[in-house]
Design a protein around this motif. Structure first.
Motif, PDB file in Angstrom:
ATOM      1  N   GLY A 164       8.346   1.265   5.593  1.00  0.00           N
ATOM      2  CA  GLY A 164       7.831   1.588   6.912  1.00  0.00           C
ATOM      3  C   GLY A 164       8.578   2.728   7.581  1.00  0.00           C
ATOM      4  N   PHE A 165       9.899   2.635   7.609  1.00  0.00           N
ATOM      5  CA  PHE A 165      10.684   3.614   8.362  1.00  0.00           C
ATOM      6  C   PHE A 165      10.635   5.004   7.735  1.00  0.00           C
ATOM      7  CE2 PHE A 165      14.675   5.864   9.226  1.00  0.00           C
ATOM      8  CZ  PHE A 165      14.619   5.930  10.610  1.00  0.00           C
ATOM      9  N   PHE A 166      10.882   5.110   6.438  1.00  0.00           N
ATOM     10  CA  PHE A 166      10.891   6.433   5.816  1.00  0.00           C
ATOM     11  C   PHE A 166       9.529   7.132   5.915  1.00  0.00           C
ATOM     12  CE2 PHE A 166      14.732   5.152   3.078  1.00  0.00           C
ATOM     13  CZ  PHE A 166      15.602   5.790   3.949  1.00  0.00           C
ATOM     14  N   PRO A 167       8.411   6.434   5.652  1.00  0.00           N
ATOM     15  CA  PRO A 167       7.117   7.094   5.871  1.00  0.00           C
ATOM     16  C   PRO A 167       6.879   7.473   7.335  1.00  0.00           C
ATOM     17  CG  PRO A 167       6.836   5.239   4.392  1.00  0.00           C
ATOM     18  CD  PRO A 167       8.240   5.165   4.918  1.00  0.00           C
ATOM     19  N   LEU A 168       7.410   6.670   8.291  1.00  0.00           N
ATOM     20  CA  LEU A 168       7.252   7.019   9.702  1.00  0.00           C
ATOM     21  C   LEU A 168       7.937   8.345  10.007  1.00  0.00           C
ATOM     22  CD1 LEU A 168       6.226   6.258  12.508  1.00  0.00           C
ATOM     23  CD2 LEU A 168       8.345   4.964  12.841  1.00  0.00           C
ATOM     24  N   ILE A 361       2.691   2.759   6.047  1.00  0.00           N
ATOM     25  CA  ILE A 361       3.185   2.073   7.241  1.00  0.00           C
ATOM     26  C   ILE A 361       2.352   0.837   7.516  1.00  0.00           C
ATOM     27  CG2 ILE A 361       3.515   2.283   9.745  1.00  0.00           C
ATOM     28  CD1 ILE A 361       4.099   5.259   9.268  1.00  0.00           C
ATOM     29  N   PHE A 362       1.039   0.960   7.359  1.00  0.00           N
ATOM     30  CA  PHE A 362       0.178  -0.220   7.553  1.00  0.00           C
ATOM     31  C   PHE A 362       0.528  -1.309   6.545  1.00  0.00           C
ATOM     32  CE2 PHE A 362      -3.516  -2.451   5.790  1.00  0.00           C
ATOM     33  CZ  PHE A 362      -3.779  -3.301   6.863  1.00  0.00           C
ATOM     34  N   ILE A 363       0.720  -0.918   5.279  1.00  0.00           N
ATOM     35  CA  ILE A 363       1.078  -1.913   4.263  1.00  0.00           C
ATOM     36  C   ILE A 363       2.397  -2.577   4.635  1.00  0.00           C
ATOM     37  CG2 ILE A 363       1.663  -2.249   1.829  1.00  0.00           C
ATOM     38  CD1 ILE A 363      -0.187   0.104   1.175  1.00  0.00           C
ATOM     39  N   ALA A 364       3.348  -1.785   5.148  1.00  0.00           N
ATOM     40  CA  ALA A 364       4.639  -2.335   5.564  1.00  0.00           C
ATOM     41  C   ALA A 364       4.455  -3.346   6.695  1.00  0.00           C
ATOM     42  CB  ALA A 364       5.568  -1.204   6.007  1.00  0.00           C
ATOM     43  N   ILE A 365       3.608  -2.995   7.658  1.00  0.00           N
ATOM     44  CA  ILE A 365       3.331  -3.915   8.765  1.00  0.00           C
ATOM     45  C   ILE A 365       2.711  -5.197   8.239  1.00  0.00           C
ATOM     46  CG2 ILE A 365       1.893  -4.267  10.820  1.00  0.00           C
ATOM     47  CD1 ILE A 365       2.204  -1.253  11.372  1.00  0.00           C
ATOM     48  N   HIS A 366       1.748  -5.049   7.331  1.00  0.00           N
ATOM     49  CA  HIS A 366       1.037  -6.218   6.787  1.00  0.00           C
ATOM     50  C   HIS A 366       1.995  -7.131   6.013  1.00  0.00           C
ATOM     51  CE1 HIS A 366      -2.452  -8.430   5.233  1.00  0.00           C
ATOM     52  NE2 HIS A 366      -1.826  -8.433   4.079  1.00  0.00           N
ATOM     53  N   ILE A 367       2.842  -6.544   5.197  1.00  0.00           N
ATOM     54  CA  ILE A 367       3.774  -7.345   4.398  1.00  0.00           C
ATOM     55  C   ILE A 367       4.764  -8.075   5.304  1.00  0.00           C
ATOM     56  CG2 ILE A 367       5.664  -7.221   2.716  1.00  0.00           C
ATOM     57  CD1 ILE A 367       4.112  -4.961   1.353  1.00  0.00           C
ATOM     58  N   THR A 368       5.273  -7.362   6.317  1.00  0.00           N
ATOM     59  CA  THR A 368       6.229  -7.983   7.233  1.00  0.00           C
ATOM     60  C   THR A 368       5.575  -9.119   8.016  1.00  0.00           C
ATOM     61  OG1 THR A 368       7.339  -5.844   7.450  1.00  0.00           O
ATOM     62  CG2 THR A 368       7.892  -7.527   9.068  1.00  0.00           C
ATOM     63  N   MET A 369       4.336  -8.907   8.472  1.00  0.00           N
ATOM     64  CA  MET A 369       3.609  -9.973   9.166  1.00  0.00           C
ATOM     65  C   MET A 369       3.401 -11.178   8.251  1.00  0.00           C
ATOM     66  SD  MET A 369       0.718  -7.718  11.172  1.00  0.00           S
ATOM     67  CE  MET A 369      -0.294  -9.172  11.431  1.00  0.00           C
ATOM     68  N   GLN A 370       3.061 -10.899   6.987  1.00  0.00           N
ATOM     69  CA  GLN A 370       2.794 -11.987   6.047  1.00  0.00           C
ATOM     70  C   GLN A 370       4.031 -12.846   5.841  1.00  0.00           C
ATOM     71  OE1 GLN A 370       2.507 -11.175   1.818  1.00  0.00           O
ATOM     72  NE2 GLN A 370       0.567 -12.295   1.724  1.00  0.00           N
ATOM     73  N   ALA A 371       5.214 -12.220   5.857  1.00  0.00           N
ATOM     74  CA  ALA A 371       6.446 -12.985   5.669  1.00  0.00           C
ATOM     75  C   ALA A 371       6.592 -14.059   6.731  1.00  0.00           C
ATOM     76  CB  ALA A 371       7.653 -12.041   5.694  1.00  0.00           C
ATOM     77  N   PHE A 372       6.123 -13.766   7.940  1.00  0.00           N
ATOM     78  CA  PHE A 372       6.190 -14.757   9.015  1.00  0.00           C
ATOM     79  C   PHE A 372       4.979 -15.690   8.996  1.00  0.00           C
ATOM     80  CE2 PHE A 372       8.993 -11.391  10.579  1.00  0.00           C
ATOM     81  CZ  PHE A 372      10.094 -12.134  10.965  1.00  0.00           C
TER      82      PHE A 372
END
Length: 520
Positions: A164-168, A361-372
Motif C-alpha cells: 500500500g505505502f510504496f505504491p501510494l 493500493i485497493f488490493i492492499a486495503i482489501h487484504i488489510t480489511m479481510q484480516a480484521f
C-alpha cells in the motif's frame, strides 16, 4: 464424470478483462520497482523473467478451466489464477532488488549481477513450488496449527506498509494522474458506485489515467513525471526449461526467511479461496487447487519465472459477472503468449506506474480489511501486533538505500550503542524475517488472549530458536542466516540479547501458568 465443452460467454469477456488487468498490474509493479528503485536492466526483466512467469499463469489457468469443464456443470465458474500480488511485490522489494544491489557491491558488473538475480528468482520460485507441493497435502494441518490472526495479520502487514505505502508514493510522484486513478478505484471498488456503461472500474481507471498522462505530459503539465514511451519492441523469448535455478540455489539462503513464508501464505490463501468458491456454489477439491498452482509455480521457476501464481481471491465475483470457464482459458492464452511475444512488456511500458499503482493500493486495503473481517474481534490486537515487524522492514528498505543514507553513515549508526542497542540495528533486526516474526508475535498474543499461557511460552521458545540462527531477527543488515558462534563479538551480543529476551518472557509466562493453575 461428464465434461462440458468450452464456451466463451459475454461474462467470460468481462472476467477476462478483469483478470488480465490484475496480472498486468502486478507485472508492471514488479518491473517498475526493479527498474525505478533499483535501476535493474529492463532487458533481463522483459526477456528472461516475464516469459517464464507468464508460462506459469498459462498452465494454471488452463488447468483450472479444465477442472471446471470436468465438473460437468454448464454454469461452473472456474477458479481464477494469476500472478500473486503481495508476494511478487515482496520478491521485488525484499529479495530481487536488494540482491541485485548486493551482487554489485560484491564487484559484479551490472549485467552479471542482473543474471545472478534472475537465477536467484528462479531458484526462489522452485523452492516455493516444492514447499507448496508438499503442503498441498497438509493444508488442513496448517490451518489448524497457525492462528488465523497470525496468517492474515502477517500478509496484511505486507499489504498495508509495502503493497500500500510504496505504491501510494508512486501515485503521488505523478499526482495529477495518480490521484485521479486512485479516486476512480475507490469510487468503483470501495464505494461500489456504478460507472458509465457498467465499464469495469479497473479498466475505466486505466483508460482515464492513460489519457491524462499522454494528453498532459507532452505539454510539460505533469512536471518531471512524464516519460514518453519507447516504440513497441518485438521480444520473442520462448520460456524453455533451463538449469539456471540450480546455480541460483546458493543465493537463496539469506532470503529463506522470506521465501518460505511466501510459499506458506499461498497455501493458506488457496485454502481460503477454495472455501470461498465452495460457498458460492463451485466445489473444487482443495488438494487439486493447491497442487495445480504449486506445479504451475514449479514449472515457471524452471523456465525462468520469478513470481509465483496463486488462485485469486474473488471467484464469487467472477461468477457474479457471468464468468464460467472461458475467462480463465482466455487469460491464460493472452498472458502466456504475451510473455513469449513480448506484448506484455510493451503494455507494461505503455501504462505508467502511477496509473497501475492505485489498483495495488485497493488490493492492499482489501487484504488489510479481510484480516480484521475474517478474525474474531477479540483477536484484533494480535492482528495489529503482526503489523509492527512489517513497518520495521519498510523503514529498513529506505534506510538501507545508499542514495538516502551513505554507507559510512549507515555503518556508524548501526554500531552506535550509546543508549541501549543501536537504534538502526534494532530497526533492521526487527524487520529481518518479518513475515515469520509477525506470525510468531500474533500467535503468541492469540494464545495469551485465549489464556493458554503454556502455548504462548512454547511459541516464544520457538521464536528464540528462530532468532538464534537469524531466521528471524537476523543481525546482518542483509538478513542472512548464520551459526551464532561464527559471528563477530559485537554481532553475537545482538543475537543473545534478542534470543534471551524471548526465553525470559517464556519463563515468566510459565511461572504465571503455574500460578493460574493454583500452584504457589
Amino acid at each position: 464424470m461428464n465434461s462440458t465443452k468450452l464456451r466463451i460467454t459475454s461474462g467470460d469477456v468481462n472476467g477476462f478483462i478483469g483478470l488480465v488487468v490484475d496480472n498486468l498490474s502486478v507485472l508492471a509493479f514488479l518491473s517498475g520497482a526493479l527498474i525505478g528503485i533499483f535501476h535493474f536492466p529492463a532487458e533481463v526483466i522483459f526477456g528472461k523473467m516475464f516469459p517464464g512467469t507468464a508460462l506459469g499463469a498459462l498452465l494454471g489457468n488452463f488447468a483450472y478451466a479444465r477442472m471446471a469443464l470436468r465438473s460437468g456443470r454448464a454454469d461452473a465458474c472456474a477458479m481464477p489464477l494469476g500472478i500473486d500480488a503481495p508476494t511478487t511485490i515482496g520478491m521485488g522489494l525484499l529479495v530481487l532488488g536488494p540482491a541485485f544491489l548486493a551482487f554489485k557491491q560484491q564487484g559484479m558488473d551490472e549485467m552479471t549481477a542482473a543474471d545472478a538475480t534472475w537465477k536467484l528468482g528462479m531458484a526462489s520460485l522452485v523452492v516455493m513450488g516444492v514447499l507448496k507441493t508438499v503442503l498441498s497435502f497438509f493444508g488442513g494441518w496448517v490451518m489448524r496449527n497457525v492462528p488465523r490472526a497470525g496468517l492474515l495479520g502477517s500478509i496484511a502487514g505486507i499489504a498495508l506498509v509495502l503493497m500500500g505505502f510504496f505504491p501510494l508514493v508512486d501515485v503521488l510522484r505523478v499526482p495529477i494522474v495518480g490521484f485521479a486513478c486512485l479516486g476512480i478505484i475507490l469510487y468503483a471498488l470501495v464505494a461500489h458506485a456504478p460507472l458509465p456503461g457498467r465499464i469495469p472500474g479497473v479498466l475505466f481507471s486505466i483508460l482515464v489515467g492513460v489519457v491524462l498522462y499522454y494528453a498532459l505530459g507532452p505539454f510539460d503539465l505533469l512536471g518531471p513525471g512524464f516519460h514518453a514511451p519507447s516504440a513497441p519492441t518485438l521480444r520473442f523469448n520462448l520460456p524453455w526449461p533451463n538449469l539456471g535455478f540450480i546455480e541460483g540455489l546458493k543465493y537463496t539462503l539469506p532470503y529463506l526467511a522470506l521465501i518460505l513464508p511466501f510459499g506458506l501464505l499461498m497455501v493458506v490463501g488457496g485454502i481460503n479461496v477454495t472455501e470461498s468458491a465452495r460457498a458460492a456454489g463451485d466445489d473444487y477439491p482443495v488438494r487439486d487447487i493447491l497442487l495445480t498452482e504449486a506445479i504451475a509455480t514449479l514449472v515457471a521457476g524452471v523456465c525462468g519465472g520469478v513470481a509465483q501464481t496463486t488462485p485469486y481471491i474473488g471467484q464469487p465475483a467472477y461468477r457474479a459477472m457471468g464468468g464460467r470457464t472461458g475467462y480463465t482459458f482466455l487469460t491464460g492464452l493472452f498472458v502466456g503468449l504475451g510473455g513469449v511475444f513480448g506484448y506484455l512488456s510493451n503494455l507494461v511500458e505503455l501504462i505508467p506506474l502511477a496509473v497501475l499503482a492505485p489498483i495495488l493500493i485497493f488490493i492492499a486495503i482489501h487484504i488489510t480489511m479481510q484480516a480484521f473481517e475474517a478474525t474474531e474481534q477479540k483477536y484484533f490486537a494480535a492482528v495489529v501486533m503482526a503489523f509492527f515487524p512489517a513497518v520495521a522492514r519498510m523503514v529498513a528498505i529506505k534506510l538501507g538505500d545508499p542514495s538516502i543514507v551513505a554507507p559510512d553513515q549507515f555503518a556508524k549508526a548501526y554500531a552506535n550503542a550509546d543508549h541501549g542497542l543501536p537504534e538502526m540495528a534494532v530497526i533492521f533486526i526487527l524487520g529481518n524475517g518479518f513475515i515469520i516474526t509477525s506470525m510468531v508475535w500474533a500467535s503468541f498474543v492469540v494464545a495469551l488472549i485465549d489464556g493458554r499461557l503454556r502455548r504462548a511460552a512454547a511459541t516464544l521458545l520457538a521464536g528464540a530458536a528462530l532468532t538464534l540462527f537469524g531466521i528471524i531477527h537476523s543481525v546482518d543488515p542483509l538478513g542472512t542466516i548464520y551459526l551464532p558462534w561464527t559471528l563477530a563479538p559485537a554481532a553475537r551480543v545482538l543475537v543473545w540479547q534478542f534470543t534471551v529476551a524471548y526465553v525470559v518472557l517464556a519463563g515468566v509466562l510459565m511461572l504465571l501458568s503455574l500460578r493460574k493453575n493454583g500452584v504457589t
